[in-house]
Scaffold this active site. Structure first.
Site, PDB file in Angstrom:
ATOM      1  N   GLU A 105       0.811  -1.200   0.000  1.00 41.91           N
ATOM      2  CA  GLU A 105       0.000   0.000   0.000  1.00 41.91           C
ATOM      3  C   GLU A 105       0.853   1.261   0.000  1.00 41.91           C
ATOM      4  OE1 GLU A 105      -3.978  -1.794   2.055  1.00 41.91           O
ATOM      5  OE2 GLU A 105      -2.525  -0.883   3.382  1.00 41.91           O
ATOM      6  N   CYS A 118       3.412   8.422   1.328  1.00 41.47           N
ATOM      7  CA  CYS A 118       3.954   7.441   2.271  1.00 41.47           C
ATOM      8  C   CYS A 118       4.161   6.136   1.512  1.00 41.47           C
ATOM      9  CB  CYS A 118       2.954   7.261   3.411  1.00 41.47           C
ATOM     10  SG  CYS A 118       3.444   6.016   4.591  1.00 41.47           S
ATOM     11  N   CYS A 125       6.620  -7.222   7.289  1.00 42.66           N
ATOM     12  CA  CYS A 125       7.699  -6.684   8.113  1.00 42.66           C
ATOM     13  C   CYS A 125       8.137  -7.757   9.103  1.00 42.66           C
ATOM     14  CB  CYS A 125       7.223  -5.452   8.874  1.00 42.66           C
ATOM     15  SG  CYS A 125       8.552  -4.621   9.778  1.00 42.66           S
ATOM     16  N   CYS A 129       6.627  -5.387  15.935  1.00 40.79           N
ATOM     17  CA  CYS A 129       6.192  -4.386  16.919  1.00 40.79           C
ATOM     18  C   CYS A 129       4.764  -4.736  17.337  1.00 40.79           C
ATOM     19  CB  CYS A 129       6.261  -2.984  16.332  1.00 40.79           C
ATOM     20  SG  CYS A 129       7.940  -2.501  15.875  1.00 40.79           S
ATOM     21  N   CYS A 132       1.441  -2.917  15.768  1.00 35.36           N
ATOM     22  CA  CYS A 132       1.438  -2.596  14.334  1.00 35.36           C
ATOM     23  C   CYS A 132       0.761  -3.702  13.532  1.00 35.36           C
ATOM     24  CB  CYS A 132       2.871  -2.404  13.846  1.00 35.36           C
ATOM     25  SG  CYS A 132       2.970  -2.047  12.080  1.00 35.36           S
ATOM     26  N   GLY A 178       6.975  -2.149   6.258  1.00 37.40           N
ATOM     27  CA  GLY A 178       8.354  -2.614   6.230  1.00 37.40           C
ATOM     28  C   GLY A 178       9.328  -1.763   7.014  1.00 37.40           C
ATOM     29  N   GLU A 179      10.511  -2.322   7.246  1.00 35.94           N
ATOM     30  CA  GLU A 179      11.585  -1.609   7.925  1.00 35.94           C
ATOM     31  C   GLU A 179      12.623  -1.237   6.851  1.00 35.94           C
ATOM     32  OE1 GLU A 179      12.567  -0.106  10.753  1.00 35.94           O
ATOM     33  OE2 GLU A 179      14.371   0.241   9.572  1.00 35.94           O
ATOM     34  N   SER A 210      11.862   6.378   8.004  1.00 41.56           N
ATOM     35  CA  SER A 210      11.431   6.071   9.368  1.00 41.56           C
ATOM     36  C   SER A 210      11.929   4.682   9.745  1.00 41.56           C
ATOM     37  CB  SER A 210       9.902   6.114   9.445  1.00 41.56           C
ATOM     38  OG  SER A 210       9.464   5.739  10.737  1.00 41.56           O
ATOM     39  N   SER A 232      11.266   5.528  15.416  1.00 41.74           N
ATOM     40  CA  SER A 232      10.102   5.052  16.160  1.00 41.74           C
ATOM     41  C   SER A 232      10.529   4.700  17.576  1.00 41.74           C
ATOM     42  CB  SER A 232       9.516   3.823  15.455  1.00 41.74           C
ATOM     43  OG  SER A 232       9.052   4.197  14.182  1.00 41.74           O
ATOM     44  N   LEU A 233      10.420   5.654  18.471  1.00 44.58           N
ATOM     45  CA  LEU A 233      10.911   5.443  19.837  1.00 44.58           C
ATOM     46  C   LEU A 233       9.838   4.769  20.705  1.00 44.58           C
ATOM     47  CD1 LEU A 233      13.455   5.873  21.451  1.00 44.58           C
ATOM     48  CD2 LEU A 233      12.646   8.144  22.074  1.00 44.58           C
ATOM     49  N   HIS A 234       8.700   5.423  20.850  1.00 49.08           N
ATOM     50  CA  HIS A 234       7.506   4.833  21.470  1.00 49.08           C
ATOM     51  C   HIS A 234       7.586   4.535  22.967  1.00 49.08           C
ATOM     52  CE1 HIS A 234       6.076   4.699  17.438  1.00 49.08           C
ATOM     53  NE2 HIS A 234       6.653   3.580  17.094  1.00 49.08           N
ATOM     54  N   CYS A 352      -1.079   5.277   9.835  1.00 48.72           N
ATOM     55  CA  CYS A 352       0.112   4.549  10.288  1.00 48.72           C
ATOM     56  C   CYS A 352      -0.272   3.251  10.955  1.00 48.72           C
ATOM     57  CB  CYS A 352       0.845   5.333  11.364  1.00 48.72           C
ATOM     58  SG  CYS A 352       1.758   6.692  10.761  1.00 48.72           S
TER      59      CYS A 352
HETATM   60  N1  SAH Z   1       9.517   0.250  10.223  1.00 51.00           N
HETATM   61  C1  SAH Z   1       9.516   1.689  10.205  1.00 51.00           C
HETATM   62  C2  SAH Z   1       8.333   2.263   9.422  1.00 51.00           C
HETATM   63  C3  SAH Z   1       7.049   1.774   9.946  1.00 51.00           C
HETATM   64  S1  SAH Z   1       5.552   2.556  10.103  1.00 51.00           S
HETATM   65  C4  SAH Z   1       9.478   2.199  11.624  1.00 51.00           C
HETATM   66  O1  SAH Z   1       9.329   1.399  12.536  1.00 51.00           O
HETATM   67  O2  SAH Z   1       9.648   3.390  11.824  1.00 51.00           O
HETATM   68  C5  SAH Z   1       5.629   4.186  10.509  1.00 51.00           C
HETATM   69  C6  SAH Z   1       5.222   4.523  11.938  1.00 51.00           C
HETATM   70  O3  SAH Z   1       3.909   4.086  12.307  1.00 51.00           O
HETATM   71  C7  SAH Z   1       6.160   3.932  12.947  1.00 51.00           C
HETATM   72  O4  SAH Z   1       6.512   4.910  13.889  1.00 51.00           O
HETATM   73  C8  SAH Z   1       5.301   2.879  13.575  1.00 51.00           C
HETATM   74  O5  SAH Z   1       5.766   2.519  14.854  1.00 51.00           O
HETATM   75  C9  SAH Z   1       3.951   3.552  13.607  1.00 51.00           C
HETATM   76  N2  SAH Z   1       2.824   2.662  13.838  1.00 51.00           N
HETATM   77  C10 SAH Z   1       2.777   1.328  13.625  1.00 51.00           C
HETATM   78  N3  SAH Z   1       1.572   0.853  13.980  1.00 51.00           N
HETATM   79  C11 SAH Z   1       0.836   1.888  14.420  1.00 51.00           C
HETATM   80  C12 SAH Z   1      -0.507   2.016  14.874  1.00 51.00           C
HETATM   81  N4  SAH Z   1      -1.308   0.985  14.913  1.00 51.00           N
HETATM   82  N5  SAH Z   1      -0.920   3.248  15.227  1.00 51.00           N
HETATM   83  C13 SAH Z   1      -0.102   4.315  15.125  1.00 51.00           C
HETATM   84  N6  SAH Z   1       1.159   4.257  14.676  1.00 51.00           N
HETATM   85  C14 SAH Z   1       1.633   3.051  14.328  1.00 51.00           C
END
Ligand code: SAH
Length: 373
Positions: A105, A118, A125, A129, A132, A178-179, A210, A232-234, A352
């Site tokens: 997508e 995007c 992937c 995580c 996700c 994907g990463e 990202s 993507s710290l989180h 996202c």
């Molecule tokens: N693999 C890369 C790109 C992935 S997606 C990465 O990890 O950065 C882009 C962003 O969306 C990342 O920050 C990811 O953590 C976030 N993301 C994934 N699932 C999500 C969700 N369900 N709600 C909000 N953000 C999400």
């Protein structure tokens, strides 16, 4: 860590080379291999990326002989679109069909001052995580350069971008499926083509990669690329981040932050965008906000707070508006730039973490990456 193997160049039944797989240097080498001068590559790239021409016969500034030789051994083949969905809010989602029946997508989000595309870098992937949707389908394979840059090509076509004129797409983010750093070589070539004046000519800083934090790849990236970095710290501590982003067990926060500092060192005006998905009752307390601020305060930073986008059986809830506002206010009180990402494309599941594509080649699906703990 077992890194995914490099994707093959787009396979063509007739063995033709897909010129969308080649960055400028590759295309120059290809022209030389045909007995031509390297500058032919510039002419060909303008046809491909500025004029969106796929037929060599239309490349009127090339000799007839060269056009025929190109047609015999090469092709310009962007992936096909399977579905083109528009959202009520103006965003767009395309389902892009790849060889073998897989789909990925691509999403376009227009805003008053910019248009952000995007793009995806892998089918599925491997990172697992926990919040996700893409993770749930596991890893299938890396995208080729043609499949990555082809998403931009198709989106540009679909949005009816004026050839050589005003562009709808001003920004590109590798935040789809994907990463990107686990598909390093192809992603670097594709982002080079996005930034190249002979390619899509997007300004260097407006192409953002990202990553969940593949630390060794970040050091390599610093040497070969000028993309902007989103991380993507989180979570502000390893214990919590290990649970949300399992890659953290291999590359913990301190190592990740050191790699990020190195990435922007000596690059004026660059900063790291930290992505932080807000999960109710998990990582959204006042204490988390203070800890996050303490962690990144000395790094030129911008924080993107992403309200969690739900999907079936996600097991998480989006933080409420009050918690989100409080979290943002704390970061700002610490002097950080923090914005809350607007949720767009809700009606077409284009946000996202909701990009799930359709992986049909289930037999070739691999297990999520196993990480040493
Ligand atoms: N693999 C890369 C790109 C992935 S997606 C990465 O990890 O950065 C882009 C962003 O969306 C990342 O920050 C990811 O953590 C976030 N993301 C994934 N699932 C999500 C969700 N369900 N709600 C909000 N953000 C999400």
């Amino acid at each position: 860590m077992r890194e995914p193997t490099a994707a093959p160049a787009s396979p063509a039944a007739d063995g033709k080379i897909n010129l969308l797989d080649l960055d400028r240097r590759d295309l120059e080498a290809f022209c030389v291999s045909l007995g031509e001068k390297p500058f032919r590559a510039a002419q060909i790239m303008k046809w491909i990326y500025h004029e969106r021409v796929t037929d060599f016969a239309a490349m009127s500034n090339l000799s007839k002989g060269l056009r025929e030789r190109l047609a015999a051994c090469a092709e310009i083949r962007p992936p096909e679109l399977a579905l083109d969905q528009g959202s009520r809010d103006g965003s767009h989602k395309w389902l892009v069909r790849l060889d073998g029946g897989n789909c990925i997508e691509t999403v376009f989000i227009p805003e008053p001052d910019r248009g952000t595309l995007c793009v995806s870098s892998q089918i599925g992937c491997a990172l697992a995580c926990s919040f996700c949707a893409t993770a749930r389908q596991g890893f299938n394979r890396n995208l080729t350069v043609a499949e990555i840059i082809g998403q931009v090509w198709r989106a540009s076509e679909s949005l009816g971008e004026a050839r050589n004129g005003n562009r709808a797409i001003t920004n590109i983010v590798l935040m789809g499926m994907g990463e990107p750093l686990l598909n390093f070589d192809n992603v670097v070539k594709a982002t080079d083509l996005m930034q190249d004046d002979l390619g899509f000519g997007i300004s260097k800083r407006r192409v953002t990669l990202s990553t969940a934090g593949v630390v060794p790849a970040l050091y390599r990236l610093r040497e070969v690329s000028e993309v902007s970095l989103a991380v993507s710290l989180h979570a502000p501590d390893d214990e919590l981040r290990n649970r949300l982003v399992p890659l953290n067990r291999k590359y913990p926060i301190a190592e990740l932050l050191a790699a990020c500092r190195h990435y922007i060192a000596g690059r004026p005006h660059r900063r790291i965008t930290w992505e932080y998905v807000l999960l109710e009752g998990v990582n959204d307390s006042e204490a988390h906000a203070h800890a996050l601020a303490a962690l990144i305060k000395t790094i030129p930073s911008k924080v993107n707070l992403i309200p969690f986008n739900p999907f079936p059986d996600a097991g998480y809830r989006r933080s409420g508006p009050a918690a989100i506002a409080r979290f943002q206010a704390i970061l700002m009180a610490h002097g950080l730039t923090a914005i809350t990402r607007k949720t767009r494309g809700d009606d077409i599941a284009a946000a996202c973490g909701q990009l799930a594509g359709r992986v049909q080649a289930r037999g070739r699906r691999q297990r999520p990456l196993r990480l040493a703990s």
